[in-house]
Design an enzyme around this catalytic site. Structure first.
Site, mmCIF file in Angstrom:
data_model
loop_
_atom_site.group_PDB
_atom_site.id
_atom_site.type_symbol
_atom_site.label_atom_id
_atom_site.label_comp_id
_atom_site.label_asym_id
_atom_site.label_seq_id
_atom_site.Cartn_x
_atom_site.Cartn_y
_atom_site.Cartn_z
ATOM 1 N N LEU A 32 0.862 -1.180 0.000
ATOM 2 C CA LEU A 32 0.000 0.000 0.000
ATOM 3 C C LEU A 32 0.900 1.232 0.000
ATOM 4 O O LEU A 32 1.928 1.255 0.679
ATOM 5 C CB LEU A 32 -0.901 0.034 1.244
ATOM 6 C CG LEU A 32 -2.199 -0.770 1.210
ATOM 7 C CD1 LEU A 32 -2.863 -0.699 2.584
ATOM 8 C CD2 LEU A 32 -3.150 -0.276 0.137
ATOM 9 N N ASP A 33 0.506 2.252 -0.752
ATOM 10 C CA ASP A 33 1.266 3.500 -0.763
ATOM 11 C C ASP A 33 1.264 4.129 0.620
ATOM 12 O O ASP A 33 0.343 3.902 1.415
ATOM 13 C CB ASP A 33 0.644 4.484 -1.751
ATOM 14 C CG ASP A 33 0.656 3.960 -3.169
ATOM 15 O OD1 ASP A 33 1.601 3.232 -3.518
ATOM 16 O OD2 ASP A 33 -0.292 4.255 -3.921
#
Length: 301
Positions: free
Chosen positions: A44-45
């Site tokens: 996930l960013d």
């Protein structure tokens, strides 16, 4: 908090906070689990929050199969501004505004992506280009052009469309759309925002992203890092496998065959978890050449 006893192999479903990387979460769970053998099923960013599935010990071998599963997201798309990263963390690259676009056009543009599509991944993705991550090439000042890939958006629902202004951009008029989306692995929500903005002539990027599910693992079973620090426990391998794959319970002889990697005379339709008579998860098997054959064995003979 380091566990006083060896950690049971299994999954840890984390509700990742904003502002840290997926690798930061892995490092934290390694300390909590007391082992370096921790991996993740898709990143996930830093801006994004929500479900991040980690594997501990032998369960890390399950992660590659879980990465192929469906994912779900809540997101906010801002139309009227484009950024270099297709999200709010990037530098503004275009400011067309959204004064000439109405809610009906926004809804039609976004829901038009539902189905099997060809999507160009965002340039700051983790995809490797000649052995180097695309995002690193962008950070190094290189121009990155990625090829379109087939992905599937199973569902995209637009919940609300709001008109507002961005004071930092001299009161530029924009539209914010709250969406939920279910999609195949490898689909970039940021790219949907980018492409919707291109379609409408406004530019677009994400201002919020929350992953709500990875396959069968959703926010209902996710725990924050603080909660895991207070009480660290894993989802046992057998429970995790039954949740993610069809299951077959074997007899004693079949279980012995699986422990040494032999094929089985089982009629399977897809990748399937097989379990011994006591409920221990043994392996993943798939139908191939008329029999059930091992893809990954998780126990020793």
């Amino acid at each position: 908090m380091r566990p006083s006893a060896p950690v049971t192999p299994g999954l840890v479903v984390v509700d990742k906070p904003a502002g840290i990387t997926s690798h930061d979460v892995v490092a934290r769970v390694r300390r909590l689990a007391g082992t370096r053998k921790v991996g993740h099923a898709g990143t996930l960013d830093p801006m994004a929050t929500g479900v991040l599935v980690l594997g501990v010990d032998r369960a890390t071998r399950l992660l590659g199969h879980l990465m192929l599963t469906e994912k779900a997201y809540d997101a906010t798309v801002r139309l009227g501004v484009a950024t270099g990263t297709d999200d709010a963390e990037g530098e503004v690259s275009a400011t067309a505004g959204a004064a000439g676009v109405d809610e009906q056009q926004v809804r039609a543009a976004l829901t038009g992506f539902v189905g099997d599509i060809e999507q160009v991944p965002t340039a700051v993705s983790a995809i490797k280009v000649d052995g180097k991550r695309a995002y690193q090439r962008v950070r190094d000042g290189e121009q990155v052009e990625l090829e379109a890939r087939p992905v599937t958006i199973h569902e995209l629902v637009v919940h609300d469309v709001r008109r507002s202004t961005v004071e930092d951009l001299e009161g530029l008029e924009v539209l914010d759309a709250d969406i939920t989306m279910r999609c195949s692995s490898g689909t970039y929500v940021r790219a949907v925002a980018r492409d919707a903005g291109a379609l409408l002539g406004t530019g677009g990027h994400l201002t919020a992203l929350r992953r709500t599910a990875v396959g069968p693992y959703d926010l209902g079973v996710a725990r924050t890092l603080d909660e895991l620090t207070d009480d660290f426990e894993v989802l046992p391998l057998a429970v995790a496998a039954r949740a993610a794959f069809p299951a077959v319970d074997l007899d004693e002889q079949q279980a012995r065959d699986v422990r040494v990697g032999r094929p089985l005379d089982l009629a399977l339709d897809t990748l399937t978890g097989v379990f011994d008579p006591d409920g221990e998860f043994l392996a993943l098997y798939e139908p191939r050449e008329g029999r059930a054959r091992p893809v990954a064995v998780f126990v020793q003979g």
